[in-house]
Structure formats: C-alpha cells, structure tokens
Write an enzyme that holds these catalytic residues in place. Structure first.
Site, PDB file in Angstrom:
ATOM      1  N   LYS A 112       0.814  -1.227   0.000  1.00 58.84           N
ATOM      2  CA  LYS A 112       0.000   0.000   0.000  1.00 58.84           C
ATOM      3  C   LYS A 112       0.841   1.269   0.000  1.00 58.84           C
ATOM      4  CE  LYS A 112      -3.170  -2.949  -0.034  1.00 58.84           C
ATOM      5  NZ  LYS A 112      -3.784  -3.309  -1.322  1.00 58.84           N
ATOM      6  N   ASN A 152      -7.134  -2.037  -6.514  1.00 62.79           N
ATOM      7  CA  ASN A 152      -7.365  -3.468  -6.688  1.00 62.79           C
ATOM      8  C   ASN A 152      -7.068  -3.846  -8.128  1.00 62.79           C
ATOM      9  OD1 ASN A 152      -8.309  -3.608  -4.009  1.00 62.79           O
ATOM     10  ND2 ASN A 152     -10.292  -2.879  -4.686  1.00 62.79           N
ATOM     11  N   ARG A 188      -7.792  -6.447  -9.971  1.00 64.21           N
ATOM     12  CA  ARG A 188      -8.614  -7.583 -10.408  1.00 64.21           C
ATOM     13  C   ARG A 188      -9.991  -7.073 -10.846  1.00 64.21           C
ATOM     14  NH1 ARG A 188      -9.365  -7.132  -4.799  1.00 64.21           N
ATOM     15  NH2 ARG A 188     -11.543  -6.679  -4.379  1.00 64.21           N
TER      16      ARG A 188
END
Ligand code: MV4
Length: 447
Positions: free
Chosen positions: A116, A289, A291
């Site tokens: 992150k 994200n 995905r």
C-alpha cells in the site's frame, strides 16, 4: 484470440467468465474441488478438472494443480476471477512462465499495488490526490508523533501489507499514538510478516467511491466511472451503486481524467479499480485493486460494456478500440449481494436450496450459480447471488430492486434478502444520504 481459457474460480464469477467466453467463441475449462462436483460452473463448462479436496488452499489456491489442469486441457489463458489467486503476483508470474496468458495486469503491477505504501507513493507521483499523511513508511514513533501533529488527530496507522480493512489502528489523540504505533507494527509483523506501517489523517465520515478502469498493452487507458460502495458491514460490501449519489458528472470527469492519465503513464494493462475515500468534496486515493471486482456489473449496466470480454481481448493483445469520449453513462444501477446468512446475526447458513426461482423482467440481471436442489457448501464465501437492476433514475432503480427481491424465491436456507428490503425502504438510503458507517448503525437498530 484464445481458443480455450481455464477459469480458476467457482460460483457466480466462474459463470460470468464462462458466459463471456461463450460469446467470444472460446472453449472453457472449469476447475473444481471435490465439494463442487455438482456446481453449475462444472456443468456448463466444455471440460472440467478436479483439482483437490474442499479446502480452498488444497484446490482453488493449488497453483500446481491448476497449472497441470491448464496443461493437460491445452488452455492458452487463465482467468482468475476475484478472490483466490486473482491478486497473487507469484501466480501471475508462474502462469506466464508456463507460456500461458494471465488475464489480468502484469505481476509487477499486482505486486506494486499489493504494497500500500508503494501504491500511494506511485499514485502521488502521478498526480492522484491522497489522504494527508506520512511520506511513505514511518521509520519511528517520533516520526509518527510529528506527522500526527502536522496533519491533526485523529490519525490511522496502517500496515503496508494490509488493505481491505486489515491492519489498521486509530489514535484519537497524542496519548494514543504510542499504543497505536506498537500494536499496528506488531500486528503487521505477525499477520503479514512485514512490519512497515504508514500514517493517514482519519476521515470520520467518508464515502467509499471507486473508479473502474481498463488499459490495453499500448498505453491506452479509459475509465468507466465510479461505484459507490459505502454500504458495507465489517468490510464486507452489501449493496453497491453506479453512479454515486454523492458526485456530479463533472466531478466524475475530473477524477477520471486524473486517474487515466496516471495509469497510462504507468503502462497499466487490463482491469483495475482505484479506491477513494470521498469526504467534503475531496477524493483521497487509498488503495488499488488489480482484479475484476464483485460489483463490476453495476458499471457494465450504466456503461453498456462487457468488462470480462474486454479483459480477455486485452490479454489476447487486442487494442481497446475506443476512447474516453465513446464511453457514456446511462441511468442508474444497483447491486444487492445475496449471502446465505441469517439477516440479523450474519451467521453463515449453508445447506440445500429447496426452491430457487430467480426474478426477471426489464432491467433485472441475476448473476448466480444457484439452482433448485443445489447444496451450498460450507467451505467458501457465503455470497450465492447478485441481483443487479438498471433503470433511468435512481428512484426507479430502487423501485425495480424492491420488485425483483419480492419475486426472488430462495427456500431452504436463510439469506440477507429481508435486510436488503429494509435498506431499500429507508428514507436516508432513498435520499442517498449515507457514509461507510451507515450500515453498521442501521443493522444495530431494532426492527
Ligand atoms: C480509512 C478510513 C478513514 N480514514 N483511512 C478500511 C478498509 C481499507 N480499504 C481502508 N479503510 C479505511 N481507511 C482514513 N485515512 C476509514 C476506513 C474504513 C472504511 C473504508 C472503506 C469502506 C469501509 C470502511 C469501514 C471502516 C473504515
């Protein structure tokens, strides 16, 4: 284009990918655990390979078994769906090392966004707005104190290897910073094997708004607007909508331009979602994200796009074939996640579906692998269906969702349908007046 794709997932998302493959004329290989022999994705695929026992770590996370299944069936590409191996950079790398295409971003970008701090530093460098906080990793308690004084309490200390709500500690004032620092570091080390932490100003009443993007292998990146995912409980989203009731078309264009410029400079490919906290008119990037997401259908409905088809085309080396100005937003879409859970206690409720009858009609879409007689296994996620509605306005979408849920029959197991009905009937929800804390308070209220 590929002629055969292996789908490394189960449930409704395996069907979602299978359907996109069918429409593209691509053969499908399902993989399944011994608990999923009677699953719909196994029945509908052209071929199916059993990859292990019920526990996910022995089957849907079993890289060697999945790669063997791809090799023996002659699949040319693997779609990971969401969850399981979808954000595992080592898996993406291994798939490509075996000469197969991973239908997703590069392993390098998955790894980068999995950390992150790296994700935030990269986005900041590329001009994406962040929550005020530390410049990367906190090196000491003294630095934590200094940054907290500078941005102002309350603050959050977050693990770089965390995300999705794991590995966060709040410090409401200076007396809590030492405790937050040491607890966050210890938890990060034990949970993730990585004790690097960073600090952010704690936003007390944000909305969770995320932007869907697609990039091809040639530097073209477009966005498909936002989803408002603020309605969640214990970091499990329950209802999502596109667009957000809180932002205007101009705000969407502005943040969209910022994000597509940034990802184009990164050379990002395939589908991705940037998560923002939105408060007081400001977007603050928190995570990305790498995905396809559970809630992608609301975007598909308002943009009239097949995101899975696009993922497959991109992985096969095709160009996007359209630009940002070709993407338009029409009407409003809402998704209700239907979980096999008690609607009051949220206790999982696996078992046999005695009767299943799905709603239909104008503007109603059901993504589900359920059927009458299906036995919901206890080993996996409790989400058994997604009801997605699309209508010209938000008010009409709410009415349509009400109507669809009234038609939905799932007998034999408990589901959260009664909770969705209560949410849809609530005046605050109907006004679009909610933050990330709204649902926890709503579910705690007597009814
Ligand atoms: C925050 C926050 C407030 N301020 N960061 C939780 C999940 C992870 N993705 C980030 N999370 C949060 N980060 C700052 N600086 C509040 C949350 C948060 C949250 C965020 C999105 C959706 C639901 C949430 C529920 C609780 C806390």
């Amino acid at each position: 284009m590929f002629s055969k794709i292996l789908i490394a997932n189960r449930g409704e998302i395996a069907l979602r990918v299978l359907r996109a493959c069918r429409e593209l004329g691509i053969k499908t290989v399902a993989v399944h655990s011994t608990a999923d022999e009677d699953a719909m994705h196994v029945r509908l695929a052209d071929e199916a390979v059993c990859i292990g026992p019920p526990a996910a770590r022995d089957s849907y996370l079993n890289v060697a078994a999945i790669l063997s299944a791809a090799t023996i069936t002659g699949a040319e590409a693997i779609h990971p769906g969401y969850g399981f191996l979808s954000e595992n950079a080592d898996f993406a790398e291994t798939v490509e090392a075996h000469g197969l295409a991973f239908i997703g971003p590069t392993a390098e970008h998955i790894r980068m966004m999995g950390d992150k701090i790296t994700a935030k530093t990269t986005m900041e460098m590329l001009g994406v707005p962040l929550v005020p906080g530390s410049d990367g990793e906190l090196k000491s308690l003294d630095e934590a104190r200094a940054v907290a004084e500078q941005v102002g309490y309350p603050v959050l200390i977050k693990a770089t290897a965390g995300g999705g709500g794991r590995g966060m500690k709040v410090a409401r004032d200076a007396s809590e910073i030492e405790e937050a620092w040491s607890v966050a570091r210890t938890e990060a080390r034990t949970a993730f094997g990585n004790d690097a932490v960073y600090l952010e100003k704690y936003l007390d009443k944000p909305r969770h708004i995320e932007l869907q993007i697609l990039g091809d292998n040639y530097g073209n990146v477009v966005h498909f607007g936002e989803r408002d995912c603020s309605l969640q409980r214990r970091h499990q989203k329950l209802l999502e909508e596109a667009g957000s009731p809180a932002i205007t078309a101009e705000q969407r264009d502005t943040i969209g331009k910022t994000v597509t410029d940034a990802l184009s400079k990164m050379g990002y490919r395939n589908a991705g979602t940037l998560e923002f906290l939105y408060q007081d008119g400001q977007f603050c990037f928190i995570e990305m994200n790498t995905r396809l997401q559970v809630e992608h259908p609301v975007t598909e409905m308002v943009c009239d796009v097949d995101l899975v088809r696009e993922q497959i085309r991109i992985a096969a080396g095709e160009k996007l074939g359209y630009t940002q100005s070709d993407i338009t937003f029409s009407g409003h879409a809402i998704e209700c996640r239907i979980n096999a859970e008690d609607p009051d206690t949220f206790a999982p409720c696996p078992g046999t579906v005695a009767v299943y009858h799905a709603p239909g009609g104008l503007g109603v879409r059901i993504d589900s692998a359920l059927y009458t007689g299906y036995k919901v296994p206890p080993y996996y996620d409790s989400m058994i269906a997604k009801v997605i509605v699309h209508a010209p306005t938000r008010a009409e979408a709410i009415a349509r969702m009400h109507r669809a849920l009234d038609e939905f029959v799932v007998e034999g197991i408990k589901t959260v349908i009664p909770l969705h009905r209560r949410i849809l009937a609530d005046p605050e929800f109907q006004k679009g007046d909610y933050t990330i804390h709204w649902l926890e308070q709503f579910t705690a209220r007597p009814h």
